[in-house]
Design an enzyme around this catalytic site. Sequence first.
Site, PDB file in Angstrom:
ATOM      1  CG  MET A  28      -5.534  -5.002  -3.135  1.00 42.46           C
ATOM      2  SD  MET A  28      -4.069  -6.382  -2.776  1.00 42.46           S
ATOM      3  CE  MET A  28      -2.562  -5.811  -3.282  1.00 42.46           C
ATOM      4  CG  LEU A  31      -6.605   4.370  -2.871  1.00 39.78           C
ATOM      5  CD1 LEU A  31      -8.085   5.339  -3.155  1.00 39.78           C
ATOM      6  CD2 LEU A  31      -6.615   3.439  -3.890  1.00 39.78           C
ATOM      7  CG  HIS A  35      -5.024   2.925  -6.988  1.00 42.02           C
ATOM      8  ND1 HIS A  35      -3.832   3.208  -6.209  1.00 42.02           N
ATOM      9  CD2 HIS A  35      -4.986   1.676  -6.968  1.00 42.02           C
ATOM     10  CE1 HIS A  35      -3.348   2.061  -5.951  1.00 42.02           C
ATOM     11  NE2 HIS A  35      -3.795   1.047  -6.334  1.00 42.02           N
ATOM     12  CD  GLN A  59      -4.640  -9.613  -4.807  1.00 41.24           C
ATOM     13  OE1 GLN A  59      -5.945  -9.820  -4.813  1.00 41.24           O
ATOM     14  NE2 GLN A  59      -3.856  -8.903  -5.446  1.00 41.24           N
ATOM     15  CG  ASP A 148      -1.541  -4.932 -11.667  1.00 38.44           C
ATOM     16  OD1 ASP A 148      -0.361  -5.440 -11.125  1.00 38.44           O
ATOM     17  OD2 ASP A 148      -2.061  -4.000 -11.443  1.00 38.44           O
ATOM     18  CB  SER A 183       3.366   0.152  -7.921  1.00 40.34           C
ATOM     19  OG  SER A 183       3.385  -0.745  -6.912  1.00 40.34           O
TER      20      SER A 183
HETATM   21  P1  AMP Z   1      -4.062  -2.410  -6.618  1.00 39.48           P
HETATM   22  O1  AMP Z   1      -4.580  -1.690  -5.462  1.00 39.48           O
HETATM   23  O2  AMP Z   1      -2.519  -2.684  -6.718  1.00 39.48           O
HETATM   24  O3  AMP Z   1      -4.741  -4.007  -6.546  1.00 39.48           O
HETATM   25  O4  AMP Z   1      -4.478  -1.868  -7.867  1.00 39.48           O
HETATM   26  C1  AMP Z   1      -5.802  -1.641  -8.008  1.00 39.48           C
HETATM   27  C2  AMP Z   1      -6.132  -1.463  -9.557  1.00 39.48           C
HETATM   28  O5  AMP Z   1      -5.454  -0.157  -9.946  1.00 39.48           O
HETATM   29  C3  AMP Z   1      -5.725  -2.427 -10.628  1.00 39.48           C
HETATM   30  O6  AMP Z   1      -6.583  -2.478 -11.400  1.00 39.48           O
HETATM   31  C4  AMP Z   1      -4.471  -1.814 -11.201  1.00 39.48           C
HETATM   32  O7  AMP Z   1      -4.162  -2.394 -12.211  1.00 39.48           O
HETATM   33  C5  AMP Z   1      -4.643  -0.393 -10.926  1.00 39.48           C
HETATM   34  N1  AMP Z   1      -3.313   0.380 -11.024  1.00 39.48           N
HETATM   35  C6  AMP Z   1      -2.490   0.226 -10.187  1.00 39.48           C
HETATM   36  N2  AMP Z   1      -1.256   1.128 -10.460  1.00 39.48           N
HETATM   37  C7  AMP Z   1      -1.626   1.605 -11.637  1.00 39.48           C
HETATM   38  C8  AMP Z   1      -1.017   2.591 -12.623  1.00 39.48           C
HETATM   39  N3  AMP Z   1      -0.011   3.168 -12.428  1.00 39.48           N
HETATM   40  N4  AMP Z   1      -1.866   2.714 -13.510  1.00 39.48           N
HETATM   41  C9  AMP Z   1      -3.025   2.437 -13.867  1.00 39.48           C
HETATM   42  N5  AMP Z   1      -3.460   1.577 -13.073  1.00 39.48           N
HETATM   43  C10 AMP Z   1      -3.049   1.102 -11.984  1.00 39.48           C
END
Ligand code: AMP
Length: 280
Positions: A28, A31, A35, A59, A148, A183
């Site tokens: 999303m 970054l 990510h 979502q 997640d 995050s």
């Molecule tokens: P998001 O942009 O939050 O939807 O995350 C995109 C992808 O990055 C998802 O597969 C998340 O699980 C992964 N992700 C987010 N934060 C982390 C983190 N701290 N460590 C590993 N993967 C992450």
Amino acid sequence: MIPIYRSKEELRQAFQRRNFSLGMVPTMGALHEGHLSLIDQSVAQNEQTLVSIFVNPLQFGAGEDLDQYPRRLEADAALCAARGATAIFAPTPELMYGENHQTTVVNFDLENLYCGKYRPGHFRGVLTVVAKLLLLPLPDRAYFGEKDRQQLFLIKRMAEDLDLPTQIIGCPIIREESGLAMSSRNEYMSEEMKEQAPVLFELLQEFSQSQPGTTASALRKMAQERLQKVPLAKELQYLEFADGQSFLPIEGELPAHFYILIAAYFGETRLIDNLEVKRP
Ligand code: AMP
């Protein structure tokens, strides 16, 4: 700079029939190193890597942070390029969901557990968008974070159940030095909150060492007591234990392989974290 695709047709044409291996990293945006670690793994395992950046309205529930969610496509694109990604897909909500969009992907067994209990409709939104995103370029592999955990489990299940041609790969959680899981939502927190939030990971680590015979409800009570002593921790939303195979909740004695899942509020910011425990 790397190309940013904004239409489905261009994306299909660029990737569906190809003579190179393709990894995809759905995100999303906003970054961070979490990510970027997924991009690194994809770049290491595939000739090309496509990153999608899409804040998926489907979502987000009513009253959640859809409008506040950070959006910065240009900076994200530069980060993707620097880490070796080959292209970006950045659709609009209108492009992803035409006026008449009606079909959703649902896992009836697991969607209302854990995070799903507090975010009704969240996981059907996630599964629907991930299915759509994977079906456009048809990547060989797609990378998702263990951060997640429930999402990763559901996406793996979906890929298997729907015979998607993509291998789903889970990647380890990237943390700040403090232990706080990275995050995009950490940006909502004050410095003071960020100093206190690592208590969640501390609890997970402690609980992973608990003696055989310890019950979920005893640990839940301990978590509540501990968080009450952390000034900026507002509320423990849940502490749950999921079976390592079925991902179903464990209430009694903990088995040899399970996940500890936690969600808590620091101010208005909802944080989640988890730890896998495998005993010999
Ligand atoms: P998001 O942009 O939050 O939807 O995350 C995109 C992808 O990055 C998802 O597969 C998340 O699980 C992964 N992700 C987010 N934060 C982390 C983190 N701290 N460590 C590993 N993967 C992450």
